[in-house]
Design an enzyme around this catalytic site. Structure first.
Site, mmCIF file in Angstrom:
data_model
loop_
_atom_site.group_PDB
_atom_site.id
_atom_site.type_symbol
_atom_site.label_atom_id
_atom_site.label_comp_id
_atom_site.label_asym_id
_atom_site.label_seq_id
_atom_site.Cartn_x
_atom_site.Cartn_y
_atom_site.Cartn_z
ATOM 1 N N HIS A 11 3.114 -3.966 22.498
ATOM 2 C CA HIS A 11 3.045 -3.138 21.095
ATOM 3 C C HIS A 11 4.728 -2.906 20.914
ATOM 4 C CE1 HIS A 11 3.042 0.149 18.517
ATOM 5 N NE2 HIS A 11 1.610 -0.224 18.023
ATOM 6 N N ASP B 159 3.179 1.254 29.571
ATOM 7 C CA ASP B 159 2.368 1.825 28.179
ATOM 8 C C ASP B 159 0.896 2.116 28.534
ATOM 9 O OD1 ASP B 159 1.430 2.282 25.563
ATOM 10 O OD2 ASP B 159 2.403 0.495 24.632
ATOM 11 N N GLN C 299 -3.622 2.424 25.417
ATOM 12 C CA GLN C 299 -4.650 1.870 25.222
ATOM 13 C C GLN C 299 -5.538 1.990 26.555
ATOM 14 O OE1 GLN C 299 -6.013 0.870 22.495
ATOM 15 N NE2 GLN C 299 -3.768 1.119 21.178
ATOM 16 N N CYS D 243 1.212 -4.319 15.093
ATOM 17 C CA CYS D 243 2.412 -4.009 15.813
ATOM 18 C C CYS D 243 2.878 -4.707 16.943
ATOM 19 C CB CYS D 243 2.458 -2.400 16.089
ATOM 20 S SG CYS D 243 2.380 -1.590 14.619
#
Length: 409
Positions: A121, A198, A201, A364
């Site tokens: 992302h 990250d 999700q 994104c």
């Protein structure tokens, strides 16, 4: 999982959109909120709205207890060692920027390497681009396999003695790929690199154990996991957070202030300057309570079933291409696709007329779009409140979209 009971907890789902019952398939962008979270926010503002860590009055004490209680819930939810390792932020983007600015720019030097993936992302790409520009470091990328997964052999080949940071998503917001984070962390650490994950999700959909993963930093957002917007978390190993300097200065993050110098509070508060998102943190705590009452393993299994059902169902539509791993164990509850000759925005518009909400665009993730050789895609993302009937509605809506544009052109 009793899906009908769960659906009753989400008042927004029980409405018509464009004269059709709502089918919400955009939880990867933001999830819906259960009544328990909504009522927790309402209770805070109605009964004990006050600033935290400041006043000694009753309302201030109650607000502080609830705010710090939420931090304890986060610690337990991701299995951090200490609440000192849990920093409240505005979201995943802010968390990653904090690491990139305060940590990355300090340890990365000219000639060093920062390793990423094509599936990142923008929030886990642009901050590292800026670090590279400021320091003279080199950006490198793990190559993707044809199905959108990573090869551990390629990971070993890409990470070198010059690699200082590996920044990687746990779950791709486009492909649904679940990356082998634990194994990647082990490889990176063997070369002396730090790993930033990250988790935007992954945290809403998988059981996360940061100690088991052994990652150095882990970022996620509350609004994707049944919590409020504007609240997120940065997990960091305590010894690394201790090395870092704050990037925001002002009230509440200080210990002593003199005319010409100041000292900072201890962790985690040195990174939480100003009035924090109090209601957001308390609401995130309520969201964690809700998710744990159902069980993260049960949620993941449910989403896997929906994704598998959706892939089978959508694969029956001629001219429809599905992106990401075919093996369901390697992906989360995200199905991204295109219909030949129909722009994804047009697909999403037709679906919206049927009361079906999906995401369309580059998500994104423009470098990944280029890797896929497309400009945009449509995406259906599932969560604990979705059903096979939702998938059936999606499939019927896509057939209508295809037929509509076939007639037009």
């Amino acid at each position: 999982m009793d899906i009908e009971r769960i659906r009753k907890d989400f008042p927004i789902l029980h409405q018509n959109v464009n004269n059709h019952p709502l089918v919400y398939l955009d939880s990867a962008a933001t999830s819906q909120k259960p009544l328990s979270v909504i009522e927790t926010l309402n209770q805070y503002y109605r009964e004990y709205n006050s600033n935290v860590h400041r006043g000694v009055h009753t309302l201030g004490t109650k607000a502080t207890d609830a705010y710090e209680g939420a931090r304890e819930k986060v610690k337990n939810f991701i299995n951090a060692k200490s609440t000192k390792e849990v920093i409240f932020t505005r979201g995943t983007t802010t968390s990653i920027n904090l690491v990139a600015t305060s940590f990355g720019r300090e340890i990365v030097k000219e000639g060093d390497e920062i390793v990423l993936t094509y599936m990142e992302h923008h929030s886990n790409l642009i901050p590292w681009q800026q670090v590279a520009k400021k320091t003279g470091a080199t950006l490198k990328y793990f190559p993707l396999q044809e199905d959108g997964t990573l090869s551990l052999e390629e990971v070993r080949h890409t990470i070198s003695e010059k690699t200082k940071i590996v920044a990687i998503t746990y779950v791709s917001n486009v492909l649904g790929t679940i990356n082998p984070i634990k194994e990647i962390v082990e490889i990176a650490h063997s070369k002396g690199a730090v790993v930033v994950v990250d988790g935007a999700q992954s945290t809403p959909h998988l059981k996360v154990d940061v100690q088991d993963l052994n990652c150095d930093f882990y970022a996620f957002s509350g609004h994707k996991m049944c919590g409020p917007t504007g609240i997120g978390v940065l997990y960091g190993k305590e010894h690394l957070l201790e090395q870092m300097e704050p990037v925001e200065f002002g009230g509440e993050m200080i210990d002593f202030v003199e005319l010409y110098d100041s000292t900072w509070k201890e962790l985690p508060w040195k990174f939480e300057g100003g009035t924090p998102t109090i209601a957001g943190a308390i609401g995130l705590g309520a969201a964690i309570d809700y998710l744990e009452s159902i069980g993260m393993n049960e949620i993941q299994n449910h989403e896997h079933q929906l994704a598998e059902y959706a892939i089978d169902k959508l694969s029956e539509i001629d001219g429809l291409t599905i992106y990401g791993p075919k093996e369901i164990s390697k992906r989360a509850g995200v199905v991204t696709f295109n219909i030949d000759g129909v722009h994804p925005h047009d697909v999403a518009t037709v679906l919206d007329t049927e009361g079906i909400a999906v995401r369309a665009g580059h998500h994104c993730a423009q470098p990944l779009m280029k890797w896929l050789n497309v400009t945009a895609t449509a995406r259906a993302s599932f969560y604990l409140y979705n059903t096979k009937e939702d998938v059936d509605r999606l499939a019927m809506g896509l057939v209508k979209a295809k037929e509509f544009f076939s007639d037009v052109f």
